[in-house]
Design a protein around this motif. Sequence first.
Motif, short mmCIF file in Angstrom:
data_model
loop_
_atom_site.label_atom_id
_atom_site.label_comp_id
_atom_site.label_asym_id
_atom_site.label_seq_id
_atom_site.Cartn_x
_atom_site.Cartn_y
_atom_site.Cartn_z
N ASN A 3 -3.81 4.79 -8.90
CA ASN A 3 -5.18 5.21 -8.38
C ASN A 3 -5.77 5.35 -7.03
O ASN A 3 -4.96 4.79 -6.49
N PRO A 4 -6.44 6.25 -6.72
CA PRO A 4 -6.84 6.47 -5.26
C PRO A 4 -7.86 5.24 -4.98
O PRO A 4 -8.43 4.80 -5.84
N ASN A 5 -7.63 4.39 -3.89
CA ASN A 5 -8.67 3.65 -3.36
C ASN A 5 -9.82 4.41 -2.50
O ASN A 5 -9.72 5.64 -2.61
N ASP A 6 -10.73 3.75 -1.81
CA ASP A 6 -11.95 4.21 -1.33
C ASP A 6 -11.56 5.25 -0.14
O ASP A 6 -11.82 6.18 0.21
N SER A 7 -10.19 4.89 0.48
CA SER A 7 -9.61 5.65 1.77
C SER A 7 -8.65 6.76 1.25
O SER A 7 -8.24 7.37 2.19
N GLY A 8 -8.41 6.88 -0.19
CA GLY A 8 -7.70 7.92 -0.57
C GLY A 8 -6.11 7.33 -0.65
O GLY A 8 -5.19 8.27 -1.14
N ALA A 9 -5.93 6.03 -0.30
CA ALA A 9 -4.42 5.85 -0.47
C ALA A 9 -4.17 5.37 -1.80
O ALA A 9 -5.44 5.22 -2.68
N GLY A 10 -3.19 5.10 -2.43
CA GLY A 10 -2.71 5.01 -3.69
C GLY A 10 -2.64 3.62 -3.89
O GLY A 10 -1.81 2.89 -3.03
N VAL A 11 -3.02 3.24 -5.23
CA VAL A 11 -3.01 1.71 -5.47
C VAL A 11 -2.28 1.70 -6.96
O VAL A 11 -2.66 2.22 -8.10
N LEU A 12 -1.15 0.75 -7.01
CA LEU A 12 -0.58 0.64 -8.40
C LEU A 12 -1.04 -0.39 -9.10
O LEU A 12 -0.91 -1.56 -8.47
N GLY B 269 0.89 -0.95 -0.09
CA GLY B 269 0.07 -0.03 -0.13
C GLY B 269 1.03 1.31 -0.02
O GLY B 269 1.77 1.26 0.54
N PHE B 270 0.14 2.31 -0.47
CA PHE B 270 0.76 3.55 -0.40
C PHE B 270 -0.19 4.59 0.23
O PHE B 270 -1.39 4.41 -0.11
N VAL B 271 0.58 5.22 1.19
CA VAL B 271 -0.45 6.06 2.34
C VAL B 271 -1.06 7.09 1.58
O VAL B 271 -1.90 7.58 2.18
N SER B 272 -0.37 7.59 0.34
CA SER B 272 -1.11 8.90 -0.39
C SER B 272 -0.84 8.35 -1.80
O SER B 272 -0.10 7.78 -2.12
N MET B 273 -1.38 9.26 -2.58
CA MET B 273 -1.24 9.32 -4.14
C MET B 273 0.23 9.87 -4.21
O MET B 273 0.87 9.47 -5.13
N ASP B 274 0.69 10.79 -3.48
CA ASP B 274 2.09 11.44 -3.75
C ASP B 274 3.05 10.12 -3.44
O ASP B 274 4.06 9.97 -4.20
N ASP B 275 2.55 9.28 -2.33
CA ASP B 275 3.76 8.18 -2.14
C ASP B 275 3.56 7.26 -3.22
O ASP B 275 4.70 6.71 -3.82
N ALA C 208 3.01 7.72 -6.26
CA ALA C 208 3.57 8.58 -7.59
C ALA C 208 5.15 7.93 -7.57
O ALA C 208 5.71 7.74 -8.53
N GLY C 209 5.72 7.84 -6.38
CA GLY C 209 7.12 7.29 -6.16
C GLY C 209 7.13 6.06 -6.95
O GLY C 209 8.03 5.54 -7.78
N GLY C 210 6.45 5.10 -6.38
CA GLY C 210 6.31 3.56 -6.73
C GLY C 210 5.97 3.64 -8.25
O GLY C 210 6.56 2.78 -8.96
N TRP C 211 5.00 4.41 -8.86
CA TRP C 211 4.63 4.42 -10.20
C TRP C 211 5.89 4.84 -11.05
O TRP C 211 6.21 4.47 -12.25
N LYS C 212 6.66 6.05 -10.53
CA LYS C 212 7.85 6.43 -11.35
C LYS C 212 8.84 5.15 -11.60
O LYS C 212 9.21 4.87 -12.65
N ASP C 213 9.22 4.43 -10.41
CA ASP C 213 10.14 3.30 -10.38
C ASP C 213 9.56 2.42 -11.46
O ASP C 213 10.54 1.80 -12.13
N GLU C 214 8.27 1.95 -11.27
CA GLU C 214 7.72 0.76 -12.19
C GLU C 214 7.64 1.30 -13.64
O GLU C 214 8.15 0.46 -14.72
#
Length: 170
Positions: A151-160, A105-111, A113-119
């Motif tokens: 994308n954000p999940n229901d709680s606003g955390a980021g999902v890759l 999990g990513f605690v936020s969309m900003d978080d 974004a880092g995983g997305w950039k790496d992948e």
Amino acid sequence: MRLLTSVLLISLAACGGSNKPAATGPANAGGDGDTAPPAAGSTGLPSLDWGATADAVLALDPRATASPNGATVTAVAPVDGKNAITVYEISASGLSMVSTEWTDGFVSMDDCAGGWKDERSTLDARLGSSQSDNLAAYWETPTASITLACNPNDSGAGVLSLTYAPKQAE
């Protein structure tokens, strides 16, 4: 697990003389890459073609599970060294989509974004340069459309997630 480990080793884009797996999926669990991946099917994933049956998908990964109606096959296995769930959607005409969602999990969309950039960087090296907009990257092959998105999940955390779909006829 071998299904995803052998299915999602996208052998699409040539990476020069590298013997590293070209795919992203349970087949690419971040190993040492000493063995060449199997030939890509029309999906871009090793040994997997669009239109494959649930039984064909299960033959690639006997630890995956099919839904009671055979509409999906689900595998839980690392993808690029990160825990993931991959779902193979099976329509009346066979395999019609492959979706992977990383469970880290990513605690936020900003978080995220880092995983997305790496992948994205990893996939660009395998598939060629992508197009992108707002935390979504896109690749086109002769037979598949591939999307990496945060994308954000229901709680606003980021999902890759990573999705393969048959390329639409032009």
